[in-house]
Design a protein around this motif. Structure first.
Motif, short mmCIF file in Angstrom:
data_model
loop_
_atom_site.label_atom_id
_atom_site.label_comp_id
_atom_site.label_asym_id
_atom_site.label_seq_id
_atom_site.Cartn_x
_atom_site.Cartn_y
_atom_site.Cartn_z
N UNK A 23 10.65 30.42 -20.34
CA UNK A 23 11.42 31.66 -20.41
C UNK A 23 10.71 32.79 -19.68
N UNK A 24 9.41 32.94 -19.97
CA UNK A 24 8.64 34.02 -19.34
C UNK A 24 8.25 33.60 -17.92
N UNK A 25 8.67 34.38 -16.95
CA UNK A 25 8.41 34.04 -15.54
C UNK A 25 7.06 34.60 -15.09
N UNK A 26 6.56 34.05 -14.02
CA UNK A 26 5.32 34.50 -13.39
C UNK A 26 5.57 34.68 -11.90
N UNK A 27 5.04 35.78 -11.37
CA UNK A 27 5.20 36.05 -9.93
C UNK A 27 3.89 35.76 -9.22
N UNK A 28 3.98 35.05 -8.10
CA UNK A 28 2.81 34.69 -7.29
C UNK A 28 3.01 35.30 -5.90
N UNK A 29 1.97 35.90 -5.37
CA UNK A 29 2.02 36.49 -4.04
C UNK A 29 1.03 35.78 -3.12
N UNK A 31 -1.00 35.75 0.55
CA UNK A 31 -1.50 36.62 1.62
C UNK A 31 -2.16 35.75 2.68
N UNK A 32 -1.69 35.81 3.93
CA UNK A 32 -2.24 34.95 4.99
C UNK A 32 -3.60 35.41 5.48
N UNK A 33 -4.37 34.48 6.01
CA UNK A 33 -5.61 34.81 6.69
C UNK A 33 -5.29 35.42 8.05
N UNK A 34 -6.29 36.02 8.68
CA UNK A 34 -6.10 36.61 10.01
C UNK A 34 -5.62 35.55 10.99
N UNK A 35 -4.59 35.88 11.74
CA UNK A 35 -4.04 34.95 12.72
C UNK A 35 -2.95 34.06 12.18
N UNK A 36 -2.63 34.20 10.87
CA UNK A 36 -1.60 33.37 10.24
C UNK A 36 -0.55 34.25 9.60
N UNK A 37 0.61 33.67 9.34
CA UNK A 37 1.67 34.34 8.60
C UNK A 37 2.23 33.38 7.55
N UNK A 38 2.83 33.96 6.52
CA UNK A 38 3.40 33.13 5.47
C UNK A 38 4.56 32.30 6.02
N UNK A 39 4.66 31.06 5.55
CA UNK A 39 5.73 30.17 6.02
C UNK A 39 6.67 29.77 4.89
N UNK A 40 6.13 29.17 3.81
CA UNK A 40 7.01 28.66 2.75
C UNK A 40 6.21 28.34 1.49
N UNK A 41 6.96 28.07 0.43
CA UNK A 41 6.38 27.58 -0.82
C UNK A 41 6.79 26.13 -1.03
N UNK A 42 5.90 25.34 -1.60
CA UNK A 42 6.21 23.98 -2.02
C UNK A 42 6.02 23.92 -3.54
N UNK A 43 7.10 23.58 -4.26
CA UNK A 43 7.05 23.49 -5.72
C UNK A 43 7.24 22.04 -6.14
N UNK A 44 6.36 21.55 -7.00
CA UNK A 44 6.44 20.16 -7.47
C UNK A 44 6.30 20.12 -8.99
N UNK A 45 6.75 19.02 -9.57
CA UNK A 45 6.66 18.86 -11.02
C UNK A 45 7.71 19.70 -11.72
N UNK A 46 7.29 20.38 -12.80
CA UNK A 46 8.23 21.14 -13.60
C UNK A 46 8.41 22.58 -13.18
N UNK A 47 7.96 22.94 -11.98
CA UNK A 47 8.06 24.32 -11.51
C UNK A 47 9.48 24.61 -11.06
N UNK A 48 10.03 25.74 -11.54
CA UNK A 48 11.39 26.15 -11.18
C UNK A 48 11.33 27.51 -10.51
N UNK A 49 11.91 27.62 -9.33
CA UNK A 49 11.97 28.91 -8.63
C UNK A 49 13.02 29.79 -9.29
N UNK A 50 12.62 30.98 -9.66
CA UNK A 50 13.58 31.95 -10.18
C UNK A 50 14.07 32.83 -9.04
#
Length: 195
Positions: A23-29, A31-50
């Protein structure tokens, strides 16, 4: 328990093992290293994207969990920006490559070759083009904006010593004369009386 990972090219906050409920959600942020940019998230197991938010600099994801699982932040290299740089050969030589090239901050190798009786002199640049060594025929050009790179060549100079034998005449010109190897000239010998 949800384990929060990254692919090695950035960080997440929070990271490692976290306790996440259904029920209680958690937010994860991420941050890319120098020279990189964020691409995507991979969720496995019982993790549900809200919810999920992606940008070129960071990504945020809000999750709940129905069972143990993992979340991984994936990053990618920032594509290099490249610019039009024209590689030009001045008179009496050639360059490789030649013409307009796509050049960025990683650079490309260039080489100048002089024609017979000439030698490489220097590179000159305009705009955002820069060469690693302006005095080397083989060097690297980089660019932060469009520009040009020009190879310059100069004639090879020789020294010719003009003399006459045993004082039986004169020559003109005399002594040591600097001349261009590709140039032609006239040497006149005038004998003394009786020669």
């Amino acid at each position: 328990t949800v384990t929060i990972n990254n692919d090695g090219h950035g960080t997440t906050s929070p990271s490692g093992e976290q306790t996440v409920g259904q029920v209680t959600s958690t937010t994860i942020t991420a941050t890319p290293s120098t020279g990189y940019q964020f691409h995507s998230w991979t969720c496995e197991g019982g993790v549900v994207k809200v919810s999920e938010s992606n940008t070129t600099e960071q990504g945020s994801i809000t999750i709940t969990a129905t069972a143990t699982g993992t979340v991984t932040a994936n990053f990618e290299p920032i594509p290099e920006t490249k610019y039009d740089v024209e590689i030009i050969a001045g008179a009496n030589g050639s360059v490789s490559p030649s013409g307009t090239q796509q050049v960025g901050e990683s650079g490309i190798d260039i080489e100048a070759t002089a024609n017979d009786n000439y030698q490489f002199s220097q590179w000159t640049t305009t705009g955002g083009a820069t060469v690693a060594n302006a005095n080397s025929a083989s060097t690297t050009v980089t660019a932060t904006a469009a520009g040009t790179v020009t190879a310059h060549f100069k004639e090879i100079i020789r020294t010719i010593t003009v003399t006459c034998n045993a004082n039986h005449g004169t020559v003109s010109p005399s002594s040591t004369t600097a001349g261009v190897v590709t140039a032609s000239g006239t040497i006149t010998a005038t004998p003394n009386a009786g020669y």
